[in-house]
Enzyme design. Structure first.
Site, PDB file in Angstrom:
ATOM      1  N   LEU A 287      41.450  30.817  39.969  1.00  0.00           N
ATOM      2  CA  LEU A 287      40.960  30.448  38.637  1.00  0.00           C
ATOM      3  C   LEU A 287      41.394  31.482  37.598  1.00  0.00           C
ATOM      4  O   LEU A 287      42.066  31.170  36.632  1.00  0.00           O
ATOM      5  CB  LEU A 287      39.441  30.318  38.658  1.00  0.00           C
ATOM      6  CG  LEU A 287      38.767  30.089  37.302  1.00  0.00           C
ATOM      7  CD1 LEU A 287      39.149  28.724  36.735  1.00  0.00           C
ATOM      8  CD2 LEU A 287      37.246  30.204  37.411  1.00  0.00           C
TER       9      LEU A 287
ATOM     10  N   GLU B 256      33.648  36.954  39.377  1.00  0.00           N
ATOM     11  CA  GLU B 256      32.894  35.720  39.083  1.00  0.00           C
ATOM     12  C   GLU B 256      32.165  35.831  37.740  1.00  0.00           C
ATOM     13  O   GLU B 256      31.161  35.174  37.509  1.00  0.00           O
ATOM     14  CB  GLU B 256      31.901  35.384  40.205  1.00  0.00           C
ATOM     15  CG  GLU B 256      32.532  35.181  41.566  1.00  0.00           C
ATOM     16  CD  GLU B 256      33.357  33.909  41.650  1.00  0.00           C
ATOM     17  OE1 GLU B 256      33.252  33.064  40.751  1.00  0.00           O
ATOM     18  OE2 GLU B 256      34.123  33.771  42.622  1.00  0.00           O
TER      19      GLU B 256
END
Length: 713
Positions: free
Chosen positions: A158, A451
């Site tokens: 990502l 994250e």
């Protein structure tokens, strides 16, 4: 004569070795075995025992094997160990779906041994496969089976060089070509390269890649995920058009190969779009069950909650290990004492109790929160898989996103501070590498960043709370949520009118700080909302207004709300009628200590807002914390015994179960077990667990060079 069941439990929960800690264990107010059995259950205890026993008896996991290895060899060893974990088959795919807490337990057990191994396993077995399971459809599930057979090795791509937290602005593109019925994955420049991707540096063969989906006519449909092969599983060489490399040495977790990748017009089949939120027909028409693009975007990033909730659990494990080491050392280490008398254990000193025991209480409270939130997340994921588009499902997703976004900062920061306090509380011995506290500190540090940076994530939680208040003020919407974490706000005006009832014995129970926390969250919510509206009235844009409201307002609101949630859940757990009578007192003391200790940094706000009115209130909080530390002092070693792994896993010379600190250095290379000297020459499958054949997976070492140029581009 012991019954078979009693003999089985005795093997599962053996008596701890005698030594300097025996006196504290004898003074404990409860049975550590009874508390462990109550908190974990026999099935979970057997599961963890199986994992720990397998690691300890397998030569591949010998502690001396990984000592001081060069980074490349450490990463190779981590891969071999990861492969071995799959061969042991601790959890099959069906078990993961039916007993989700075992997923968290397996990650924690492996992390207690080595976080490089645990994260390598987790990123492949859970993050990669979970993304396929929740974002893909049946046509993609064969990749999950291949992953568990180690025929492929996965990663989750990502983050980019220039975009991490701002996922919506990711710049990797996926253009659909109707002529070939393929997507063309492309990195427009280096800033769009995928970065910090765990497993990508050396070993990943496939990646779940997030990219902006374009259909013919240059119409962009936003962020979607795609299955992209990046290496050949037979030789680990990069696929045509893929430049993939390793990011090099980090502050910790160097057995995990974080990497980067750039894609130059890489073509993948149309079917490799993970199409649960949206699909493209062979002709190039985009179809989706979601009318709202924002909802579609939120669902596409649903896997980030999985990562954040797991990081909460990882941080708790680090805190547990540090507290185990420091409390055992403090109970055995003797310093000073009354004149002409024996020295006393440093755990007897009030300062040492005040430094360590609140973190012990935090380990218990955050552990319960972590497990309960993980179960909530599993409920959400099952709904996503069923394509549940109900209002409740959407609200559950928002609530869990808010809890995970503040839970990761709270847990990782608490662990960060706790490990440092434990290191200092162990004096010079805590600074020795063999104490393991330094490795714990380094391995926990990335939990504060990946994250999502902690401070950035907190904005997600405050935005959630502010949106609820705005809906309430504008159209009278009720304060309620599926998990009921915000339901107390329904009494928002009445709570703000409350004041501290006065000092007394109530301070030793978690009900008093709970009431104070509810007032505090309401107060900070009102202050944050008023500050936001004031900024908007002064002419600030929405972005500027929110940016100017973070410090002293929204940030504090998010943390206070999450602390309240943790306190409330652990309070309910400790006061549940199902708690055995012999365990009630110690659990309630832990609950009260965590609640008061967490609340104490907010005393200034409690006075500023008028909830506290005289100096006695602040003194009561301080006095209650010290009283609870004193009451828990004799139980501290037994409480640590409940959460401590075996000595082989804890791997600390000053935290052993017998309390005997062994400060000798590690054995030199020539004195290590013979099998360890040959670890660097092992190939995957060269050693199989007892009674198990070697795997036939084609994934193999030696690994390719650090930076592999694109092939055929």
């Amino acid at each position: 004569m012991a019954t078979p069941a009693e003999g089985s439990m005795a093997a599962l929960l053996p008596d701890l070795p005698k030594g300097p800690l025996q006196a504290y264990r004898a003074r404990a107010s409860f049975s550590w075995k009874e508390l462990l059995l109550f908190l974990e259950g026999e099935d979970m205890l057997r599961f963890k025992h199986t994992i720990f026993s397998a690691l300890e008896s397998d030569p591949l996991f010998d502690r001396s094997c990984g000592a001081d290895l060069p980074m490349e060899k450490y990463r190779e060893l981590s891969f071999l160990r990861c492969k071995r974990v799959f061969e042991y088959d601790f959890l099959c795919l069906e078990d993961m779906l039916q007993t989700p807490l075992k997923v968290l337990a397996l990650v924690g057990c492996l992390g207690m041994y080595d976080w490089s191994l645990s994260n390598k396993y987790f990123l492949h077995a859970f993050t990669f496969t979970s993304a396929i399971y929740t974002s893909g459809t049946e046509r993609h599930f064969e990749y999950i089976q291949k992953a568990f057979r180690m025929e492929i090795f996965g990663c989750f791509a990502l983050t980019e060089v220039s975009h991490g937290s701002n996922a919506k602005a990711i710049r990797t593109t996926a253009h659909y070509d109707p002529a070939s019925q393929e997507f063309v994955i492309h990195s427009p420049d280096f800033e769009a390269s995928k970065f910090w991707v765990g497993n990508m540096g050396k070993t990943a063969t496939h990646a779940v890649v997030f990219a902006q989906l374009y259909t013919p006519g240059a119409q962009c449909w936003g962020l979607h995920s795609f299955l992209v092969q990046i290496r050949d599983p037979k030789n680990l060489l990069p696929m045509p058009g893929v430049m993939v490399g390793d990011m090099g040495k980090k502050l910790g977790q160097n057995g995990l190969d974080n990497g980067f990748a750039m894609f130059h017009q890489v073509r993948i089949p149309r079917q490799n779009l993970l199409n649960r939120i949206g699909d493209v027909t062979p002709e190039g028409t985009y179809v989706t069950p979601f009318k709202d693009a924002r909802q579609r975007f939120g669902v596409s990033l649903g896997n980030l909650s999985m990562g954040r909730v797991t990081i909460i659990g990882m941080s708790v494990v680090n805190l547990k290990l540090a507290v185990c080491i420091a409390v055992r050392f403090s109970a055995a280490r003797r310093q000073f004492g009354p004149a002409d008398e024996e020295e006393v254990p440093v755990l007897e000193y009030q300062v040492q109790q005040w430094r360590l025991l609140p973190y012990l209480a935090a380990a218990y409270a955050l552990d319960h929160f972590s497990k309960s939130l993980f179960l909530d997340l599993m409920e959400l994921q099952q709904g996503l898989f069923r394509n549940d588009q109900s209002v409740r499902q959407a609200e559950l997703g928002r609530e869990i996103h808010a809890l995970a976004s503040a839970g990761k900062p709270l847990a990782s920061w608490t662990a960060q501070r706790g490990i440092q306090e434990c290191r200092e509380a162990c004096g010079g011995h805590g600074y020795l590498a063999m104490s393991r506290l330094g490795d714990l500190r380094n391995d926990n540090d990335p939990n504060c960043t990946y994250e999502g940076d902690n401070n950035v994530l907190l904005q997600q939680t405050s935005n959630y709370l502010l949106s609820l208040l705005a809906r309430k003020l504008q159209d009278g919407a009720r304060f309620e949520s599926p998990l009921r974490t915000v339901d107390f706000l329904g009494a928002y005006p009445d709570i703000l009118a409350q004041r501290f009832p006065g000092p007394g014995r109530a301070g030793l129970d978690s009900s008093a700080p709970l009431a104070a926390y509810k007032w505090l969250v309401c107060y900070l919510l009102r202050e944050s909302y008023q500050k936001l509206e004031q900024e908007k009235r002064s002419g600030s844009s929405d972005f500027e207004a929110r940016n100017n409201c973070q410090v002293y307002a929204c940030r504090s609101l998010a943390l206070a709300f999450l602390e309240l949630t943790v306190v409330q859940r652990f309070h309910d757990h400790a006061h549940h009628p199902g708690v055995p009578p012999p365990l009630r007192a110690v659990l309630r003391r832990l609950s009260a200590l965590y609640a008061l200790w967490s609340l104490s940094p907010h005393v200034t706000l409690l006075y500023r807002g008028g909830y506290f009115s005289d100096e006695q209130a602040g003194k009561m909080v301080e006095s209650a914390i010290l009283d609870l530390c004193s009451q828990l002092k004799d139980d501290a070693v037994a409480l640590v015994d409940v959460i401590a792994p075996p000595d082989f896993v804890l791997n600390s010379t000053i935290g052993r179960a017998d309390g005997e600190a062994t400060l000798a250095p590690s054995p030199p290379e020539q004195h290590r077990p013979r099998n360890c000297r040959h670890i660097q020459h092992l190939q995957p499958g060269a050693i199989a667990p007892p009674g198990r054949p070697p795997t036939t997976s084609s994934l193999a070492f030696p690994v390719p060079p650090r930076l592999s140029p694109p092939v055929g581009s």
